[in-house]
Design an enzyme around this catalytic site. Structure first.
Site, PDB file in Angstrom:
ATOM      1  N   HIS A  54     -10.884   3.537  -6.381  1.00 14.88           N
ATOM      2  CA  HIS A  54     -10.983   2.207  -6.999  1.00 14.88           C
ATOM      3  C   HIS A  54     -12.148   2.219  -7.975  1.00 14.88           C
ATOM      4  CE1 HIS A  54      -7.903  -0.071  -4.750  1.00 14.88           C
ATOM      5  NE2 HIS A  54      -8.121   0.837  -3.822  1.00 14.88           N
TER       6      HIS A  54
ATOM      7  N   ASP B 214      -1.172   4.884   2.916  1.00 10.20           N
ATOM      8  CA  ASP B 214      -1.698   3.595   2.440  1.00 10.20           C
ATOM      9  C   ASP B 214      -0.763   2.472   2.932  1.00 10.20           C
ATOM     10  OD1 ASP B 214      -3.412   1.822   1.211  1.00 10.20           O
ATOM     11  OD2 ASP B 214      -2.777   2.284  -0.838  1.00 10.20           O
TER      12      ASP B 214
ATOM     13  N   ASP C  87       5.265   8.154  -1.901  1.00  8.51           N
ATOM     14  CA  ASP C  87       6.269   7.183  -1.433  1.00  8.51           C
ATOM     15  C   ASP C  87       7.347   6.910  -2.487  1.00  8.51           C
ATOM     16  OD1 ASP C  87       4.762   5.767  -3.260  1.00  8.51           O
ATOM     17  OD2 ASP C  87       4.668   3.926  -2.058  1.00  8.51           O
ATOM     18  N   GLY C  88       7.269   7.604  -3.617  1.00  9.11           N
ATOM     19  CA  GLY C  88       8.265   7.370  -4.664  1.00  9.11           C
ATOM     20  C   GLY C  88       7.993   6.114  -5.470  1.00  9.11           C
TER      21      GLY C  88
ATOM     22  N   GLU D  82     -12.336   1.030   3.116  1.00 12.62           N
ATOM     23  CA  GLU D  82     -11.903   1.111   1.718  1.00 12.62           C
ATOM     24  C   GLU D  82     -12.532  -0.096   1.040  1.00 12.62           C
ATOM     25  OE1 GLU D  82      -7.761   0.756   0.729  1.00 12.62           O
ATOM     26  OE2 GLU D  82      -8.003   1.948  -1.095  1.00 12.62           O
TER      27      GLU D  82
ATOM     28  N   HIS E  47      -6.473   7.940  -2.856  1.00 16.97           N
ATOM     29  CA  HIS E  47      -5.183   7.808  -3.564  1.00 16.97           C
ATOM     30  C   HIS E  47      -5.301   8.161  -5.047  1.00 16.97           C
ATOM     31  CE1 HIS E  47      -6.532   3.665  -4.239  1.00 16.97           C
ATOM     32  NE2 HIS E  47      -6.135   3.223  -3.073  1.00 16.97           N
TER      33      HIS E  47
ATOM     34  N   ALA F 165       0.522  -3.335  -3.343  1.00 19.83           N
ATOM     35  CA  ALA F 165      -0.376  -3.641  -2.219  1.00 19.83           C
ATOM     36  C   ALA F 165      -0.086  -2.723  -1.048  1.00 19.83           C
ATOM     37  CB  ALA F 165      -0.234  -5.095  -1.815  1.00 19.83           C
ATOM     38  N   GLY F 166      -0.231  -1.415  -1.272  1.00 20.56           N
ATOM     39  CA  GLY F 166       0.036  -0.459  -0.203  1.00 20.56           C
ATOM     40  C   GLY F 166       1.497  -0.067  -0.175  1.00 20.56           C
TER      41      GLY F 166
HETATM   42 ZN   LIG Z   1      -6.619   1.371  -2.300  1.00 23.77          ZN
END
Ligand SMILES: [Zn+2]
Length: 385
Positions: A190, A269, A243-244, A124, A211, A304-305
């Site tokens: 990104h 992620d 993930d909400g 990534e 994502h 951050a993930g």
């Molecule tokens: Zn990413």
């Protein structure tokens, strides 16, 4: 040989009452009705659901460890955490790092791929857009560099399966073509690219949107950008972090309505905190604070993930979005496996690895098998977030 009997087995059409026979690490036979084998070598699943093990193509760590630690022992802790939650195939994600660090990390993870613990490596970065860097270190982002990319592939000894890049950068389309010709899946992410630039990347051979929605130019009705380009292109699989936190449930529903069960891949992620609690962690050498299950960079506050596993993503899809369990299972196994051409996993078919998840009728975890062997330490997922 071992036969799992009295199961409801997921198929592309729904559920069938039947059995599945395991020979060593692989599925030998799948049948409907009563198994024609002695009960002595059978495991009675009591009518529970039998589905393929989850396949996570975008995951950075878990169980306290990050794949970018460059330490195979620590990486195994992340593999173990996700496996106990039903993810039997992980494509380890590496965030943007210096050229030397990436070579080291890729070489370390290649060992685990060769040992059958990882299904591949996902780069990534580092060829990402500064204005959409998210948790990647903007100081380390660079323009696509074919020579560097080839060095990384060599260090990965054939196990780099995917690269996410921003198609608007100079040389990006050439890199997409080079990746595809090396058998590496090219993904758009990104990115601040406009619609036409993203379409050009898909025409050049990119087949995944990384994502979807997160860290890309947003959807606008006169500036449709990467989101519309990906959702309207049948060649493209879209990653969704369910993930909400990363996406409002209505946005997941919208993506699902557009891309459908055949082109949506649930990804986590996940970073090191997956499976652990709130606290302080690192990602790509940057400090990350996890509070209420949400991971943010300590300095900028950027997400951050995630801290979920694919079991959570599946459960949320059913509970919060009303997606049928069989379709959610597909988005967590069959679709991501196909997107990365992982031909040995992702479906309950003879010849594939016996990577299996047994679910209670309500979708919570009961048991996990990796390559035919029961995985120990599977948590009772009821009541987990
Ligand atoms: Zn990413």
């Amino acid at each position: 040989m071992r036969t799992l009997t009295n199961a409801r087995i997921v198929t592309s059409q729904g559920w069938t009452a039947g059995w599945l026979r395991v020979d060593g690490p692989r599925i030998a036979e799948v049948g409907a009705g009563i198994a024609p084998y002695p009960a002595a070598e059978s495991v009675d699943l009591g009518g529970r659901l039998l589905v393929p093990g989850w396949v996570d193509i975008h995951v950075h760590g878990g169980g306290g460890a990050s794949f970018d630690d460059g330490d195979p022992e620590r990486a195994l802790a992340a593999v173990d955490l996700h496996r106990r939650h039903g993810t039997t195939s992980l494509v380890a994600g590496l965030v943007t790092a210096s050229p030397a660090a990436l070579l080291r990390q890729v070489a370390a993870l290649a060992e685990l791929c060769e040992a059958g613990e990882l299904a591949g490596i996902h780069l990534e970065g580092p060829y990402l857009a500064t204005q959409r860097c998210g948790a990647h270190d903007p100081a380390l982002l660079r323009s696509p560099d074919l020579a560097e990319f080839q060095r990384i592939l060599r260090a990965g000894r054939g196990h780099v399966r995917m690269i996410t890049l921003a198609p608007e950068l100079p040389g990006a389309l050439e890199l997409v073509r080079a990746a595809v010709s090396e058998g590496v899946v090219a993904a758009v992410g990104h990115t601040d690219a406009d619609y036409a630039t993203v379409c050009a990347a898909f025409d050049a051979g990119a087949t995944v949107a990384t994502h979807l929605f997160n860290q890309m130019r947003p959807l606008h009705h006169r500036d449709p950008g990467p989101v519309a380009a990906a959702l309207t292109d049948d060649r493209v699989t879209v990653e969704v972090i369910n993930d909400g936190v990363h996406l409002h449930p209505a946005v997941v529903r919208m993506a699902w309505a557009a891309a459908g069960a055949d082109r949506t891949a649930f990804v986590t992620d996940a970073m090191a905190a997956a499976g652990l609690g709130d606290g302080d962690y690192t990602l790509g050498g940057r400090r990350v604070r996890v509070a209420d299950g949400t991971a943010r960079l300590a300095d900028t506050g950027a997400i951050a993930g995630s801290t979920i596993t694919l079991a959570d993503a599946v459960r949320r899809a059913v509970r919060d979005l009303g997606i049928p369990l069989a379709a959610a299972v597909r988005a967590a196994s069959t679709v991501p496996a196909a997107a990365l051409r992982l031909a040995d996993v992702g479906a309950l078919l003879p010849g594939r690895y016996a990577d299996l998840v047994v679910l209670e009728p309500d979708g919570t975890l009961h048991a996990v098998y990796h390559r035919g062997r029961p995985v120990t330490g599977v948590p009772a997922s009821r009541g987990q977030r």
